[in-house]
Scaffold this active site. Structure first.
Site, PDB file in Angstrom:
ATOM      1  N   LYS A 138      30.362  26.775   8.511  1.00  0.00           N
ATOM      2  CA  LYS A 138      31.429  26.311   7.625  1.00  0.00           C
ATOM      3  C   LYS A 138      31.552  27.213   6.403  1.00  0.00           C
ATOM      4  CE  LYS A 138      33.112  22.619   9.643  1.00  0.00           C
ATOM      5  NZ  LYS A 138      34.504  22.636  10.144  1.00  0.00           N
ATOM      6  N   HIS A 161      22.803  25.264  10.872  1.00  0.00           N
ATOM      7  CA  HIS A 161      23.720  26.182  11.557  1.00  0.00           C
ATOM      8  C   HIS A 161      25.174  25.764  11.355  1.00  0.00           C
ATOM      9  CE1 HIS A 161      23.092  22.910  14.437  1.00  0.00           C
ATOM     10  NE2 HIS A 161      24.209  23.267  15.026  1.00  0.00           N
ATOM     11  N   TYR A 162      25.408  24.467  11.312  1.00  0.00           N
ATOM     12  CA  TYR A 162      26.758  23.939  11.101  1.00  0.00           C
ATOM     13  C   TYR A 162      27.249  24.294   9.697  1.00  0.00           C
ATOM     14  CZ  TYR A 162      30.418  20.349  10.524  1.00  0.00           C
ATOM     15  OH  TYR A 162      31.593  19.684  10.266  1.00  0.00           O
ATOM     16  N   MET A 163      26.408  24.065   8.701  1.00  0.00           N
ATOM     17  CA  MET A 163      26.769  24.365   7.322  1.00  0.00           C
ATOM     18  C   MET A 163      26.968  25.862   7.120  1.00  0.00           C
ATOM     19  SD  MET A 163      27.120  21.584   5.695  1.00  0.00           S
ATOM     20  CE  MET A 163      26.587  19.889   5.462  1.00  0.00           C
TER      21      MET A 163
END
Length: 215
Positions: free
Chosen positions: A131, A126-128
């Site tokens: 980004k 989810h972070y990637m």
């Protein structure tokens, strides 16, 4: 150049504020969330300090600015909800506000392998994805951009030397946050970094030289 630093009180952001504050060619506006952070920004050399919350309207921070360095982030271990708020939506809003305010230069601190978000481990996917979405929004904005994708970050002292290429062939290693900050500051005025995405780790080439020879 009048530079707005979003995420000024973060670990990379504080280095960015200090470096810009030491540069005679730049005027730094540090955007912070809390009034009690003001003294630290003053000590780091900020020319201007703006209170702004990425979860609210922060358009006032752009008044008179020429460039933005976006180094805010929720981190890879926060909730999906907070990651969505900061790393995707706030980053995209920061780009939109730059366009409205006639800011032409935007430097985004992203993450290594953001372009491989779909194959990332589940705990950071989810972070990637957030980004990557922010990076793509910047690319499509029409702003002159630089997207920096550093490897694993450390608090080691800066080496002043990096390895920076458009796509690393080896992801072993790390990079001090202070060297990432120096890379962002140098990118503001180097033609070679305009409309470029690159990945970086610690290396043996001085920051400025590495950026002028990106491949």
């Amino acid at each position: 150049m009048r530079v707005l630093v979003i995420g000024a009180n973060g670990q990379i952001g504080r280095h960015v504020v200090r470096m810009l504050g030491l540069s005679p060619e730049h005027e730094v506006n540090a955007m912070i969330r809390k009034e009690e952070q003001r003294k630290d920004m003053e000590e780091l050399g900020a020319d201007h300090i703006t209170i702004g919350d990425l979860e609210q309207d922060f358009s006032h921070a752009y008044n008179g600015m020429d460039a933005v360095i976006f180094t805010a982030g929720s981190g890879g271990h926060t909730s999906k909800e907070q990651t969505e708020v900061i790393d995707r939506k706030a980053a995209q809003q920061a780009v939109d506000e730059a366009r409205k305010s006639d800011v032409t230069r935007f430097v985004m601190i992203s993450s290594i392998m953001a372009d491989e978000a779909e194959s990332a481990p589940d705990n950071i996917k989810h972070y990637m994805q957030a980004k990557l979405a922010a990076d793509e929004h910047l690319i499509e904005s029409g702003l002159v951009y630089t997207i920096i994708r550093p490897g694993p970050l450390t608090n080691d002292a800066a080496r002043g030397t990096i390895h920076a290429v458009k796509k690393l062939d080896n992801y072993d290693g790390s990079v001090p946050r202070e060297d990432v900050a120096a890379t962002a500051v140098n990118s503001l005025t180097l033609k070679e970094t305009e409309n470029v995405i690159f990945e970086m780790m610690t290396g043996d080439v001085p920051v400025g030289e590495a950026l002028k020879n990106l491949k």
